[in-house]
Design an enzyme around this catalytic site. Structure first.
Site: not given
Length: 563
Positions: A37, A263, A273
RNA sequence: UGGGGAGUCGUCCAACGGCAGGACGGCAGACUCUGGAUCUGCUUAUAGGGGUUCGAAUCCUCUCUCCCCAGCCA
């Protein structure tokens, strides 16, 4: 990708793909995608995903698309698109002519949504965000149907059309999939497919005021692109039934399979993020590309090589269990790479003046130094030597502690590529008692660093000639956080309370003159000190060096234990 | 306490009914004009209980622990 990296071990995802290839599940085709994204910079965790998706495609002679998942105009910006492209390329992968945007498919998604409405599988809901939440139930209690759930297809069609036309304000209505409000899986309780957002989109401008949600947009995008294996992280595991529901109901030709992996978590840093943004906006670091950041741009500026990052991603493997990879492994990977390729140079980080009392006052000479003992092909250079030099402060102890075998009064050491040197005295600051100058004699017979009589010396020190050295700025980095898990905090605190106040130390250092030509991005090993990379902040005559990583320091361990 | 996942050396990853192995870290040593690099050796691991089997990390079963999910974020 080709390279000298260690052979890729298999993992459960590659096992699945291998089997799919053997059974001809997708006609022997493998097509993956990396779907960031564009709302932030890429970090080392994304590198794991990039290496997985592009790596798998390469290994199975398939393709990997770069796709920007840009379905939320409120958070996304072109600035991020550019940085993401740069970072993927830098890591070493290429999407060829397959750079896509989820927004490329907005028309098709709209058409599919209309189809679902016609089939009675989607409806326009007038509930507010809060009401939807109330109707959703909880983890242990089933939800309740929306009062708008049974609108006719015709009414839904008209309302949806009007949503698209901009007749309704933000948040007033949504399009929802009609699935099952009692499902144990909350994602299946009539999830929102479209929300109204009168926002300018970085690509489609003001064409749309309704935007699809991730769950709907992602599977449709994958299907349109002919993706075979849609690899994502663990938190999407319970979204898979929804992923499959949309594609099943739409009876699309291509129904990719979603596969989830864990992850990356790295000790002493964070990967979120949102939190990384907090560090930037809170001024805790200088930007996304601050060399302390785990962002790709930060690692690049710090001096990490793409090869070392790819190698790291190979070594950490891919699995489904939550894990925390030791930062030491990343450091190992960059040392291993830099050891082979970095030219060596001498720089004194914390200078201590040494006067060689028996060396002629006005003399200076050029000594030959090897550029890289690991690679003779890298040749030699000359280094100027004279009566006054600087050595590392830590390389002298007036009263040597146990196991210290560097310079101290009466002791002989070697100056790298130069001469044997013996300490004959010290000059102290009268007030503080601190040694400010060391007096030594040298043995002219040992020029180059070897003694004709074969006598041994226990230490070799790096040095620079005071008259010839250039001034440089050295930025030494330590971990951003003091705890391996920065989120391990006291009640009421957050990760910022674990920040390391000493994550950056700036030093005015001295280096041999050849460094005056160094360009931003150039990497060197400062002998005995670590690997350094020239920072873009360098100006004119004063280069700035970022310490990428220290050398393995056995002495530091011994000293620590001795205390 | 609903649903979905996961438990193997300190850490990460293997072993897919047949000798629990590799890497990093750590420790010890050799070598060395970087206390670097290199080389050698060592390193208290299958969450627990039952069961199936000649044989179980692997299959069955019960238990325990950890992670994710109640955005009109992705």
């Amino acid at each position: 990708m080709t390279g000298p990296e260690t052979p890729r071990p298999s993992d459960f995802i590659r096992d699945i793909i291998k089997e799919d290839m053997e059974t001809g599940k997708y006609g022997g085709r493998v097509h993956t995608r990396f779907p960031p994204e564009p709302n932030g910079y890429l970090h080392i965790g994304h590198a794991k995903s990039i290496c997985l998706n592009f790596g798998v495609a390469d290994e199975f002679r398939g393709l990997c698309n770069l796709r920007f998942d840009d379905t939320n105009p409120a958070k996304e910006e072109v600035e991020y698109v550019e940085s993401i492209k740069e970072d993927v390329l830098w890591i070493g992968y290429d999407w060829g002519d397959r750079m896509y945007y989820a927004s490329d498919y907005f028309d098709q998604m709209y058409a599919y949504a209309v189809e679902l409405i016609r089939m009675g599988k989607a409806y326009v809901c007038d509930l507010s965000a809060e009401e939807i939440r109330e109707h959703r139930g909880t983890l242990t209690q089933p939800g309740r149907n929306s009062p708008y759930r049974d609108r006719s297809a015709a009414e839904n069609l008209e309302l949806f059309e009007r949503m698209k036309a901009g007749e309704f304000p933000d948040g007033s209505r949504t399009l929802r999939a009609k699935i099952d409000m009692t499902s144990g899986n909350i994602n299946m309780r009539d999830p929102v497919m479209y929300r109204i957002l009168h926002a300018e989109h970085h690509r489609t401008g003001d064409k749309w005021c309704i935007y699809p949600m991730y769950d709907y947009a992602h599977c449709v995008s994958d299907s349109i692109e002919g993706i075979t294996h849609s690899i994502c992280t663990l938190e999407f595991e319970d979204h898979r039934p929804l992923y499959d529901w949309f594609l099943d109901e739409l009876k699309v030709e291509c129904h990719p399979q979603q596969i989830e992996f864990a992850r990356l978590n790295l000790s002493y840093t964070i990967m979120s993020k949102r939190k990384l943004l907090q560090l930037v906006e809170g001024g805790h670091v200088k930007g996304w590309d601050d060399p302390r950041m785990p962002a790709i741009s930060g690692l690049r500026r710090r001096g990490y090589t793409p090869e070392s990052i790819r190698n790291f991603c190979d070594r950490i493997g891919v699995a489904k269990r939550d894990s925390m990879v030791d930062m030491a492994l990343l450091e190992f990977c960059i040392r291993e790479d830099l050891n082979k390729r970095s030219p060596r140079v001498m720089a004194v980080l914390r200078p201590l003046k040494v006067v060689i009392v028996n060396y002629p006052e006005n003399k200076s000479e050029e000594l030959t130094a090897v550029n890289n003992p690991e690679d003779p092909g890298m040749g030699t250079r000359t280094v100027p030597f004279s009566r006054i030099i600087y050595i590392e402060r830590d390389d002298f102890q007036e009263v040597p502690q146990k196991q210290f075998f560097r310079l101290s009064p009466g002791r002989e050491v070697r100056l790298r590529y130069a001469y044997y040197l013996t300490c004959v005295g010290v000059v102290k600051d009268e007030k503080t008692g601190e040694v400010v100058e060391v007096h030594c004699t040298y043995d002219p017979a040992t020029r180059g660093g070897d003694s004709p009589d074969g006598r041994k010396v226990k230490a070799t020190l790096h040095w620079v000639s005071a008259a010839h050295a250039i001034e440089i700025e050295a930025r030494l980095y330590n971990t951003l956080f003091l705890k391996a898990d920065p989120d391990d905090v006291e009640e009421g605190q957050d990760f910022r309370s674990n920040m390391n106040p000493d994550s950056l130390e700036t030093l005015a250092a001295r280096a041999e003159p050849c460094l005056s030509d160094a360009k931003p991005g150039d990497r060197f090993q400062f002998e005995r000190m670590g690997y350094f990379c020239v920072d873009p902040d360098s100006s004119g005559g004063k280069p700035v060096f970022n310490r990428t990583v220290t050398l393995k320091d056995t002495w530091a361990k011994v000293r620590k234990k001795g205390k």
